[in-house]
Motif scaffolding. Structure first.
Motif, mmCIF file in Angstrom:
data_model
loop_
_atom_site.group_PDB
_atom_site.id
_atom_site.type_symbol
_atom_site.label_atom_id
_atom_site.label_comp_id
_atom_site.label_asym_id
_atom_site.label_seq_id
_atom_site.Cartn_x
_atom_site.Cartn_y
_atom_site.Cartn_z
ATOM 1 N N GLY A 213 64.065 -18.469 14.108
ATOM 2 C CA GLY A 213 63.241 -18.646 15.297
ATOM 3 C C GLY A 213 62.165 -19.685 15.082
ATOM 4 O O GLY A 213 62.095 -20.347 14.028
ATOM 5 N N TYR A 214 61.326 -19.825 16.103
ATOM 6 C CA TYR A 214 60.192 -20.745 16.055
ATOM 7 C C TYR A 214 58.975 -20.053 16.648
ATOM 8 O O TYR A 214 59.082 -19.290 17.601
ATOM 9 C CB TYR A 214 60.463 -22.010 16.873
ATOM 10 C CG TYR A 214 61.592 -22.876 16.376
ATOM 11 C CD1 TYR A 214 61.361 -23.901 15.456
ATOM 12 C CD2 TYR A 214 62.895 -22.691 16.845
ATOM 13 C CE1 TYR A 214 62.396 -24.711 15.016
ATOM 14 C CE2 TYR A 214 63.932 -23.495 16.404
ATOM 15 C CZ TYR A 214 63.674 -24.501 15.490
ATOM 16 O OH TYR A 214 64.708 -25.302 15.056
ATOM 17 N N ARG A 215 57.798 -20.358 16.070
ATOM 18 C CA ARG A 215 56.532 -19.927 16.642
ATOM 19 C C ARG A 215 55.757 -21.172 17.061
ATOM 20 O O ARG A 215 55.652 -22.135 16.293
ATOM 21 C CB ARG A 215 55.715 -19.130 15.619
ATOM 22 C CG ARG A 215 54.362 -18.647 16.145
ATOM 23 C CD ARG A 215 53.502 -18.048 15.055
ATOM 24 N NE ARG A 215 54.061 -16.797 14.528
ATOM 25 C CZ ARG A 215 54.602 -16.647 13.326
ATOM 26 N NH1 ARG A 215 54.679 -17.698 12.506
ATOM 27 N NH2 ARG A 215 55.071 -15.495 12.932
ATOM 28 N N ALA A 216 55.230 -21.164 18.282
ATOM 29 C CA ALA A 216 54.514 -22.334 18.791
ATOM 30 C C ALA A 216 53.206 -22.544 18.048
ATOM 31 O O ALA A 216 52.492 -21.592 17.731
ATOM 32 C CB ALA A 216 54.261 -22.176 20.286
ATOM 33 N N TRP A 237 56.030 -26.855 16.542
ATOM 34 C CA TRP A 237 56.630 -25.558 16.227
ATOM 35 C C TRP A 237 56.595 -25.278 14.735
ATOM 36 O O TRP A 237 56.811 -26.179 13.918
ATOM 37 C CB TRP A 237 58.097 -25.520 16.691
ATOM 38 C CG TRP A 237 58.266 -25.724 18.158
ATOM 39 C CD1 TRP A 237 58.538 -26.894 18.810
ATOM 40 C CD2 TRP A 237 58.155 -24.721 19.175
ATOM 41 N NE1 TRP A 237 58.612 -26.671 20.165
ATOM 42 C CE2 TRP A 237 58.380 -25.355 20.416
ATOM 43 C CE3 TRP A 237 57.895 -23.343 19.150
ATOM 44 C CZ2 TRP A 237 58.357 -24.659 21.627
ATOM 45 C CZ3 TRP A 237 57.863 -22.651 20.351
ATOM 46 C CH2 TRP A 237 58.092 -23.315 21.570
ATOM 47 N N GLU A 238 56.360 -24.023 14.403
ATOM 48 C CA GLU A 238 56.477 -23.528 13.036
ATOM 49 C C GLU A 238 57.807 -22.797 12.907
ATOM 50 O O GLU A 238 58.013 -21.767 13.564
ATOM 51 C CB GLU A 238 55.332 -22.574 12.723
ATOM 52 C CG GLU A 238 55.437 -21.897 11.372
ATOM 53 C CD GLU A 238 54.447 -20.760 11.211
ATOM 54 O OE1 GLU A 238 54.622 -19.968 10.272
ATOM 55 O OE2 GLU A 238 53.522 -20.655 12.040
ATOM 56 N N PRO A 239 58.740 -23.307 12.098
ATOM 57 C CA PRO A 239 60.013 -22.598 11.935
ATOM 58 C C PRO A 239 59.796 -21.232 11.279
ATOM 59 O O PRO A 239 58.918 -21.064 10.432
ATOM 60 C CB PRO A 239 60.829 -23.528 11.026
ATOM 61 C CG PRO A 239 60.145 -24.858 11.093
ATOM 62 C CD PRO A 239 58.694 -24.558 11.328
ATOM 63 N N ILE A 257 60.332 -18.675 20.107
ATOM 64 C CA ILE A 257 61.692 -18.967 20.550
ATOM 65 C C ILE A 257 62.636 -18.251 19.593
ATOM 66 O O ILE A 257 62.647 -18.524 18.387
ATOM 67 C CB ILE A 257 61.984 -20.484 20.544
ATOM 68 C CG1 ILE A 257 61.061 -21.221 21.510
ATOM 69 C CG2 ILE A 257 63.449 -20.741 20.897
ATOM 70 C CD1 ILE A 257 61.314 -20.953 22.972
ATOM 71 N N LEU A 258 63.421 -17.319 20.129
ATOM 72 C CA LEU A 258 64.369 -16.536 19.347
ATOM 73 C C LEU A 258 65.738 -16.611 20.028
ATOM 74 O O LEU A 258 65.895 -17.296 21.035
ATOM 75 C CB LEU A 258 63.879 -15.089 19.227
ATOM 76 C CG LEU A 258 62.465 -14.905 18.637
ATOM 77 C CD1 LEU A 258 61.997 -13.469 18.778
ATOM 78 C CD2 LEU A 258 62.429 -15.345 17.180
ATOM 79 N N VAL A 259 66.712 -15.907 19.488
ATOM 80 C CA VAL A 259 68.060 -16.007 20.051
ATOM 81 C C VAL A 259 68.739 -14.650 20.010
ATOM 82 O O VAL A 259 68.460 -13.810 19.144
ATOM 83 C CB VAL A 259 68.885 -17.069 19.274
ATOM 84 C CG1 VAL A 259 69.221 -16.588 17.869
ATOM 85 C CG2 VAL A 259 70.146 -17.466 20.036
#
Length: 366
Positions: A213-216, A237-239, A257-259
């Protein structure tokens, strides 16, 4: 007299709505503006910064409320910056003169949601956001509030989309079970139906050390909403990589952002929408941008199943997500007619066949 079919109206019907004046705008629709089951809405010439979000209620118009709530006007003709933490009201180029048997629902576009830009459509005499009642005749307005990144937008920018329906189109769980048997609506995860197709989170990735995911990042740069591929992902973004247990603590007021685990399929005769906030699965909001067009993940349109990318924001308390946990529901509706062109079928669809993916504004190398 033959009764018109019920369901979500396809692209060729939306084109006819422009031709007959049901939808009218000062500029004709652009290539790609009409999607298989939705219409992108274009920003008009001005944005009004307001003190607070509002609904008009049955006695007022949006312009009536702006007279008392607006702070200043921003000219969008040559582009303008919309700042984080501010609320803007923008008259849209599209206006409606709906017949009594057609209503509409709006949502942020996928790319808008993935930028954490909170946007919703309001109408004159409106009682609910993103809802246009049957028979509505009047203008449309976008409420826009960038939550993480400041954005550069202009007249014609497309942040929201609208879907038109005639009658009742929602598919019951019982009917959805039968559709799943024939068309395989989801695969690769828990494969549960209840209040729609249930989606669970993938926090295992490809194993230890893999991207999940990513963190803004806060205090980042400006994003031009009309320039795809212009930004370096790591500037914004921070992976997030899997370390140890397949779980993630959502910090309050952070954006992720996740999936999904499941690959999703929307057959050509159907459309789907994510339920944006569901208290049954946790105190967080999932997926601002809720429309899935006919053909999403469809093998005949180049999809072969596409996972749902989830825009996630926790609310007031830290919340632990564990791999496989249900995080959202995808409700399906029937189309009034099958679209002539499906999502991803040579129409420049950005997210067909996707896995974990940022918005189109970022270079794909990260």
């Amino acid at each position: 007299m033959t009764q018109a079919p019920t369901g979500i109206l396809p692209a060729h019907t939306i084109e006819q709505m422009f031709a007959d004046g049901t939808i009218f705008a000062e500029a004709p629709p652009l290539d790609g503006q009409i999607q298989p089951a939705s219409l992108d809405l274009r920003l008009g010439h001005s944005a009004y910064r307001v003190r607070a979000s509002f609904l008009t209620g049955p006695e007022s118009t949006v312009m009536d409320r702006l007279e008392t709530l607006k702070l200043h006007r921003v000219d969008l003709t040559d582009g303008a910056v919309l700042e984080t933490g501010c609320v803007y009201i923008v008259p849209l180029l599209e206006n409606l003169a709906l017949p009594q048997d057609i209503s509409a629902t709006a949502n942020p576009k996928s790319s808008t949601g993935r930028l954490d830009v909170f946007t919703r459509v309001i109408t004159d005499h409106g009682l609910a956001f993103d809802t246009v009642p049957a028979g509505y005749n009047g203008p449309l307005y976008a409420e826009i509030s960038p939550l993480t990144f400041p954005i550069l937008a202009r007249t014609g920018s497309r942040l929201s989309q609208i879907r038109f329906r005639r009658g009742v189109s929602l598919i019951s769980d019982e009917a959805l079970e039968e559709v799943h048997k024939v068309h395989t609506l989801m695969s690769g995860g828990n494969e549960r139906i209840g209040g729609g197709v249930q989606l669970s989170i993938d926090l295992e990735g490809a194993g230890q050390g893999s991207l999940v995911g990513y963190r803004a990042k806060h205090h980042s740069g400006l994003i031009d909403v009309d320039k795809p591929g212009a930004q370096e992902p790591l500037d914004f973004w921070e992976p997030i990589y899997r370390r140890g247990a397949a779980e993630l603590i959502l910090d309050p007021n952070e954006f992720y952002i996740l999936v999904s685990q499941e690959a999703v399929h929307v057959p050509p005769e159907f459309a789907a929408e994510m339920v944006p906030f569901d208290a049954l699965v946790g105190e967080f909001r999932v997926h601002y941008a809720g429309f899935f067009d006919p053909g999403f993940g469809h093998s005949g349109a180049g999809g072969v199943g596409s996972r749902a990318v989830l825009e996630v924001r926790s609310h007031d308390v830290p919340f632990i997500l564990e791999h496989g946990q249900t995080v959202g529901r995808l409700v399906y509706e029937k189309m009034a007619e099958r679209p002539k062109t499906l999502y991803g079928e040579g129409i420049g669809s950005n997210y067909q066949g996707q896995a974990l993916k940022l918005s189109k504004h970022f270079r794909a190398s990260a």
